[in-house]
Design a protein around this motif. Structure first.
Motif, PDB file in Angstrom:
ATOM      1  N   ARG A   1       9.721  31.097  32.379  1.00 11.91           N
ATOM      2  CA  ARG A   1       8.579  30.337  31.848  1.00 11.91           C
ATOM      3  C   ARG A   1       8.726  28.838  32.076  1.00 11.91           C
ATOM      4  NH1 ARG A   1       9.281  30.628  25.960  1.00 11.91           N
ATOM      5  NH2 ARG A   1      10.571  28.769  26.375  1.00 11.91           N
ATOM      6  N   ASP A   2       9.919  28.296  31.841  1.00  5.01           N
ATOM      7  CA  ASP A   2      10.097  26.842  31.840  1.00  5.01           C
ATOM      8  C   ASP A   2      10.737  26.275  33.100  1.00  5.01           C
ATOM      9  OD1 ASP A   2       9.068  26.966  29.297  1.00  5.01           O
ATOM     10  OD2 ASP A   2      10.990  26.661  28.282  1.00  5.01           O
ATOM     11  N   LEU A   3      11.507  27.112  33.823  1.00  5.49           N
ATOM     12  CA  LEU A   3      12.273  26.610  34.963  1.00  5.49           C
ATOM     13  C   LEU A   3      11.941  27.310  36.272  1.00  5.49           C
ATOM     14  CD1 LEU A   3      15.797  26.382  33.241  1.00  5.49           C
ATOM     15  CD2 LEU A   3      14.101  24.557  33.503  1.00  5.49           C
ATOM     16  N   GLY A   4      10.951  28.202  36.241  1.00  5.39           N
ATOM     17  CA  GLY A   4      10.624  28.933  37.462  1.00  5.39           C
ATOM     18  C   GLY A   4      11.714  29.886  37.894  1.00  5.39           C
ATOM     19  N   TRP A   5      12.572  30.288  36.946  1.00  6.06           N
ATOM     20  CA  TRP A   5      13.681  31.186  37.265  1.00  6.06           C
ATOM     21  C   TRP A   5      13.155  32.523  37.760  1.00  6.06           C
ATOM     22  CZ3 TRP A   5      18.395  32.345  38.541  1.00  6.06           C
ATOM     23  CH2 TRP A   5      18.916  33.609  38.283  1.00  6.06           C
ATOM     24  N   ALA A   6      13.760  33.038  38.817  1.00  2.00           N
ATOM     25  CA  ALA A   6      13.424  34.363  39.334  1.00  2.00           C
ATOM     26  C   ALA A   6      14.607  34.888  40.127  1.00  2.00           C
ATOM     27  CB  ALA A   6      12.180  34.310  40.232  1.00  2.00           C
ATOM     28  N   VAL A   7      14.792  36.186  40.061  1.00  2.00           N
ATOM     29  CA  VAL A   7      15.810  36.846  40.885  1.00  2.00           C
ATOM     30  C   VAL A   7      15.130  37.206  42.201  1.00  2.00           C
ATOM     31  CG1 VAL A   7      17.335  38.836  41.085  1.00  2.00           C
ATOM     32  CG2 VAL A   7      17.036  37.709  38.868  1.00  2.00           C
ATOM     33  N   ARG A   8      15.469  36.484  43.249  1.00  6.02           N
ATOM     34  CA  ARG A   8      14.783  36.615  44.529  1.00  6.02           C
ATOM     35  C   ARG A   8      15.597  37.401  45.566  1.00  6.02           C
ATOM     36  NH1 ARG A   8      13.950  31.463  42.467  1.00  6.02           N
ATOM     37  NH2 ARG A   8      11.765  30.922  42.089  1.00  6.02           N
ATOM     38  N   HIS A   9      16.781  37.861  45.163  1.00  3.68           N
ATOM     39  CA  HIS A   9      17.649  38.565  46.104  1.00  3.68           C
ATOM     40  C   HIS A   9      18.039  39.935  45.543  1.00  3.68           C
ATOM     41  CE1 HIS A   9      18.112  34.351  47.309  1.00  3.68           C
ATOM     42  NE2 HIS A   9      18.532  34.775  48.477  1.00  3.68           N
ATOM     43  N   THR A  10      17.983  40.937  46.394  1.00  2.00           N
ATOM     44  CA  THR A  10      18.412  42.281  46.013  1.00  2.00           C
ATOM     45  C   THR A  10      19.941  42.344  46.033  1.00  2.00           C
ATOM     46  OG1 THR A  10      18.478  43.095  48.283  1.00  2.00           O
ATOM     47  CG2 THR A  10      16.349  43.224  47.119  1.00  2.00           C
ATOM     48  N   PRO A  11      20.523  43.376  45.407  1.00  2.00           N
ATOM     49  CA  PRO A  11      21.978  43.526  45.497  1.00  2.00           C
ATOM     50  C   PRO A  11      22.466  43.602  46.942  1.00  2.00           C
ATOM     51  CG  PRO A  11      21.133  44.900  43.734  1.00  2.00           C
ATOM     52  CD  PRO A  11      19.932  44.337  44.446  1.00  2.00           C
ATOM     53  N   GLU A  12      21.705  44.256  47.791  1.00  2.00           N
ATOM     54  CA  GLU A  12      22.103  44.344  49.203  1.00  2.00           C
ATOM     55  C   GLU A  12      22.117  42.972  49.861  1.00  2.00           C
ATOM     56  OE1 GLU A  12      20.991  48.233  47.765  1.00  2.00           O
ATOM     57  OE2 GLU A  12      19.912  46.309  47.719  1.00  2.00           O
ATOM     58  N   GLN A  13      21.132  42.144  49.546  1.00  2.00           N
ATOM     59  CA  GLN A  13      21.102  40.787  50.102  1.00  2.00           C
ATOM     60  C   GLN A  13      22.230  39.932  49.550  1.00  2.00           C
ATOM     61  OE1 GLN A  13      17.052  39.975  48.922  1.00  2.00           O
ATOM     62  NE2 GLN A  13      16.288  40.154  51.023  1.00  2.00           N
ATOM     63  N   MET A  14      22.564  40.137  48.282  1.00  2.00           N
ATOM     64  CA  MET A  14      23.686  39.407  47.700  1.00  2.00           C
ATOM     65  C   MET A  14      24.979  39.724  48.444  1.00  2.00           C
ATOM     66  SD  MET A  14      22.916  39.874  43.621  1.00  2.00           S
ATOM     67  CE  MET A  14      21.314  39.488  42.914  1.00  2.00           C
ATOM     68  N   VAL A  15      25.217  41.015  48.665  1.00  2.00           N
ATOM     69  CA  VAL A  15      26.436  41.431  49.358  1.00  2.00           C
ATOM     70  C   VAL A  15      26.419  40.951  50.804  1.00  2.00           C
ATOM     71  CG1 VAL A  15      27.758  43.402  50.199  1.00  2.00           C
ATOM     72  CG2 VAL A  15      26.847  43.416  47.866  1.00  2.00           C
ATOM     73  N   ALA A  16      25.287  41.117  51.481  1.00  2.00           N
ATOM     74  CA  ALA A  16      25.205  40.755  52.897  1.00  2.00           C
ATOM     75  C   ALA A  16      25.475  39.263  53.109  1.00  2.00           C
ATOM     76  CB  ALA A  16      23.840  41.132  53.451  1.00  2.00           C
ATOM     77  N   SER A  17      24.916  38.404  52.244  1.00  2.00           N
ATOM     78  CA  SER A  17      25.126  36.965  52.418  1.00  2.00           C
ATOM     79  C   SER A  17      26.574  36.588  52.111  1.00  2.00           C
ATOM     80  CB  SER A  17      24.169  36.176  51.516  1.00  2.00           C
ATOM     81  OG  SER A  17      24.395  36.442  50.151  1.00  2.00           O
ATOM     82  N   ALA A  18      27.167  37.238  51.103  1.00  2.00           N
ATOM     83  CA  ALA A  18      28.572  36.964  50.791  1.00  2.00           C
ATOM     84  C   ALA A  18      29.487  37.445  51.913  1.00  2.00           C
ATOM     85  CB  ALA A  18      28.953  37.644  49.474  1.00  2.00           C
ATOM     86  N   TRP A  19      29.181  38.583  52.495  1.00  2.00           N
ATOM     87  CA  TRP A  19      29.991  39.149  53.573  1.00  2.00           C
ATOM     88  C   TRP A  19      29.920  38.271  54.823  1.00  2.00           C
ATOM     89  CZ3 TRP A  19      34.042  41.671  54.526  1.00  2.00           C
ATOM     90  CH2 TRP A  19      34.247  42.445  55.668  1.00  2.00           C
ATOM     91  N   GLU A  20      28.720  37.771  55.129  1.00  2.00           N
ATOM     92  CA  GLU A  20      28.604  36.878  56.292  1.00  2.00           C
ATOM     93  C   GLU A  20      29.411  35.601  56.073  1.00  2.00           C
ATOM     94  OE1 GLU A  20      25.233  34.496  58.956  1.00  2.00           O
ATOM     95  OE2 GLU A  20      24.636  35.502  57.093  1.00  2.00           O
ATOM     96  N   ALA A  21      29.335  35.029  54.871  1.00  2.00           N
ATOM     97  CA  ALA A  21      30.103  33.810  54.598  1.00  2.00           C
ATOM     98  C   ALA A  21      31.606  34.091  54.650  1.00  2.00           C
ATOM     99  CB  ALA A  21      29.715  33.249  53.231  1.00  2.00           C
ATOM    100  N   ARG A  22      32.023  35.251  54.142  1.00  2.00           N
ATOM    101  CA  ARG A  22      33.452  35.601  54.157  1.00  2.00           C
ATOM    102  C   ARG A  22      33.961  35.734  55.589  1.00  2.00           C
ATOM    103  NH1 ARG A  22      37.636  36.249  55.336  1.00  2.00           N
ATOM    104  NH2 ARG A  22      39.454  37.178  54.305  1.00  2.00           N
ATOM    105  N   ARG A  23      33.185  36.324  56.452  1.00  2.00           N
ATOM    106  CA  ARG A  23      33.638  36.507  57.835  1.00  2.00           C
ATOM    107  C   ARG A  23      33.706  35.192  58.601  1.00  2.00           C
ATOM    108  NH1 ARG A  23      30.102  41.330  60.260  1.00  2.00           N
ATOM    109  NH2 ARG A  23      28.456  40.189  59.150  1.00  2.00           N
ATOM    110  N   ARG A  24      33.010  34.168  58.099  1.00  2.00           N
ATOM    111  CA  ARG A  24      33.072  32.833  58.730  1.00  2.00           C
ATOM    112  C   ARG A  24      34.090  31.920  58.059  1.00  2.00           C
ATOM    113  NH1 ARG A  24      27.185  30.669  60.716  1.00  2.00           N
ATOM    114  NH2 ARG A  24      26.283  32.635  61.380  1.00  2.00           N
ATOM    115  N   THR A  25      34.725  32.419  56.996  1.00  2.00           N
ATOM    116  CA  THR A  25      35.693  31.603  56.275  1.00  2.00           C
ATOM    117  C   THR A  25      36.848  31.243  57.173  1.00  2.00           C
ATOM    118  OG1 THR A  25      35.109  32.688  54.192  1.00  2.00           O
ATOM    119  CG2 THR A  25      37.190  31.496  54.268  1.00  2.00           C
ATOM    120  N   PRO A  26      37.255  29.973  57.218  1.00  2.00           N
ATOM    121  CA  PRO A  26      38.387  29.572  58.071  1.00  2.00           C
ATOM    122  C   PRO A  26      39.670  30.306  57.705  1.00  2.00           C
ATOM    123  CG  PRO A  26      37.232  27.640  57.156  1.00  2.00           C
ATOM    124  CD  PRO A  26      36.659  28.855  56.485  1.00  2.00           C
TER     125      PRO A  26
END
Length: 325
Positions: A300-325
């Motif tokens: 209501r006050d901050l425009g908060w919304a969950v815009r990512h599915t669990p699959e998208q959460m995992v996929a974005s974390a996995w891509e970042a992990r594979r690019r980790t130095p």
């Protein structure tokens, strides 16, 4: 006019800094400045065009100098020690970082005339609630020094508001996951996603801590939220304070639904294509069985919304992990 982000070189903080920098293209009041002691953050998470002050929030003089030098008008306070389980073994360290550090920050803000703050709190303040979905009116019963320290931080803001007119709001959330950019990753040695993905990347089997919790499958149930969604609400809160709009004292940033650790493991296997059966370890001290929060007030006050599915959460974390130095 700028906003100081304490802990801005950390995983969540860096996402907030990037979101502020993007928002500042239309609203220059939101230009970010980072203050971080790099105890767990990464200097390369801070964009080259964002001022960076290497200092601890415990150093009142350094914080005050940064506030004055960069003409700071508001603070987003994320710096702290956030590991609930470890806090049981290190309560004094936890209180020093989270309570004393917040008190020093507020002291520096008062001295510099900075009167608005967005505080990174935690759903850990609720402990193990006796309701399926917590709201902001759910009683607080923290079960770890970490949860206690975050609740005390909220009290400090409340009391400083009474004393000095400090304008503030606190955002309560629990498991923050995913990545908004492949260059920004969660390097925590205690959080579920990096633990699981690090294990898979190195050929090890991930571990579940406790399968005897009072939940449907025996594993902890949490409200997992994507870090980019979280960052957007920090920016929205800062903008609301800058606009002079009234905000509630606290907001939950939750989905209203939970995922168990076992369900997360299944999603990770499906997204990564790596089939595994997790090892089972003992419960971790300070881990509540279930915390799921409503985000209706924040929506209501901050425009908060969950815009990512669990699959998208995992996929974005996995891509970042594979690019980790």
């Amino acid at each position: 006019m700028t906003w100081l982000v304490t802990g801005g070189a950390g995983y969540i903080g860096a996402h907030v800094v990037h979101a502020l920098r993007d928002a500042a293209a239309q609203d220059p009041r939101l230009r970010p400045v980072v203050l971080d002691d790099l105890s767990s953050g990464h200097a390369d998470f801070v964009p080259d065009d964002v001022p960076f002050v290497r200092a601890s929030v415990l150093d009142t003089a350094a914080v005050r100098a940064a506030l004055v030098e960069h003409e700071v008008t508001g603070v987003i306070h994320l710096a702290g020690f956030k590991y609930a389980g470890v806090s049981v073994q290190r309560p004094l360290h936890t209180y020093e970082q989270n309570v004393t550090g917040t008190a020093h920050l507020l002291d520096a803000m008062a001295a510099a005339g900075v009167d608005q703050v967005v505080y990174s709190s935690s759903a850990a303040v609720y402990g193990t609630p006796d309701v399926d979905v917590v709201t902001e009116s759910t009683p607080t019963h923290p079960e770890s020094p970490y949860g206690e320290s975050k609740l005390v931080g909220e009290w400090l803001l409340r009391d400083q508001g009474v004393a000095t007119g400090l304008r503030h709001t606190s955002l309560r959330y629990f498991n923050v996951v995913g990545s908004g950019s492949p260059d920004l990753y969660d390097s925590s040695p205690h959080n579920l996603f990096p633990l699981v993905l690090d294990a898979l990347a190195s050929g090890r089997t991930p571990r579940v801590h406790g399968v005897d919790h009072p939940t449907p499958d025996g594993t902890c149930v949490r409200d997992y939220v994507h870090v980019a969604d979280l960052a957007a609400s920090h920016v929205a809160a800062a903008r609301a304070l800058a606009d002079g709009r009234p905000l509630e004292r606290v907001y939950n940033l939750g989905s209203g639904e939970g995922l168990s650790v076992a369900q997360v493991m299944t999603t990770v296997a499906r997204v990564t294509g790596i089939d595994f059966t997790p090892e089972v370890g003992p419960r971790r001290p300070g881990d509540p069985a279930r915390i799921v929060a409503s985000g209706e007030a924040a929506a209501r006050d901050l425009g908060w919304a969950v815009r990512h599915t669990p699959e998208q959460m995992v996929a974005s974390a996995w891509e970042a992990r594979r690019r980790t130095p």
